[in-house]
Design a protein around this motif. Sequence first.
Motif, mmCIF file in Angstrom:
data_model
loop_
_atom_site.group_PDB
_atom_site.id
_atom_site.type_symbol
_atom_site.label_atom_id
_atom_site.label_comp_id
_atom_site.label_asym_id
_atom_site.label_seq_id
_atom_site.Cartn_x
_atom_site.Cartn_y
_atom_site.Cartn_z
ATOM 1 N N SER A 1 34.328 64.823 48.156
ATOM 2 C CA SER A 1 33.930 63.972 47.038
ATOM 3 C C SER A 1 32.479 63.533 47.203
ATOM 4 C CB SER A 1 34.838 62.742 46.997
ATOM 5 O OG SER A 1 34.404 61.861 46.007
ATOM 6 N N THR B 1 33.375 61.613 39.935
ATOM 7 C CA THR B 1 33.486 62.733 39.001
ATOM 8 C C THR B 1 32.798 64.002 39.498
ATOM 9 O OG1 THR B 1 31.483 62.016 37.842
ATOM 10 C CG2 THR B 1 33.605 61.203 36.995
ATOM 11 N N ARG B 2 32.394 64.027 40.760
ATOM 12 C CA ARG B 2 31.696 65.205 41.299
ATOM 13 C C ARG B 2 32.265 65.577 42.655
ATOM 14 N NH1 ARG B 2 26.231 67.639 40.645
ATOM 15 N NH2 ARG B 2 25.808 67.676 42.830
ATOM 16 N N MET C 1 30.592 73.335 42.642
ATOM 17 C CA MET C 1 30.625 71.928 42.264
ATOM 18 C C MET C 1 31.550 71.800 41.059
ATOM 19 S SD MET C 1 28.864 70.486 44.523
ATOM 20 C CE MET C 1 28.830 68.813 43.880
ATOM 21 N N THR C 2 32.440 70.828 41.096
ATOM 22 C CA THR C 2 33.457 70.673 40.064
ATOM 23 C C THR C 2 33.611 69.201 39.679
ATOM 24 O OG1 THR C 2 35.811 71.033 39.584
ATOM 25 C CG2 THR C 2 35.239 70.670 41.870
ATOM 26 N N GLN C 3 34.204 68.955 38.540
ATOM 27 C CA GLN C 3 34.484 67.586 38.104
ATOM 28 C C GLN C 3 35.962 67.248 38.250
ATOM 29 O OE1 GLN C 3 32.856 67.567 34.098
ATOM 30 N NE2 GLN C 3 30.965 66.713 34.871
#
Length: 91
Positions: free
Chosen positions: A65, A69-70, A34-36
């Motif tokens: 997506s 932001t995640r 999981m990334t921003q």
Amino acid sequence: MSAVEPVQLYSLDQPSIIEPVRTQNISARGARVMTQRIWEPGTRLLIKSLRSDFWARARVVYWRSFSNTRFAMGLEFVAWSGNWPPEKSAS
């Protein structure tokens, strides 16, 4: 294996990009994290465990997506060394 592990991502194409993230699952050939940030498919990066000696050179295979932001990102390991931390046994 479904495993939440803290890792650090380092871009091999843009060395100034470093992001601490967590895995969602891990296999012998890759991981989902999981990334921003959006890491484009084909991006080369280094993934390093923060709890063990495991590291891998990897490439981004996909991203999905979940919000603005995640993002979930699939990584394919190209070369690796070390071991993931042992799984915690249920007591």
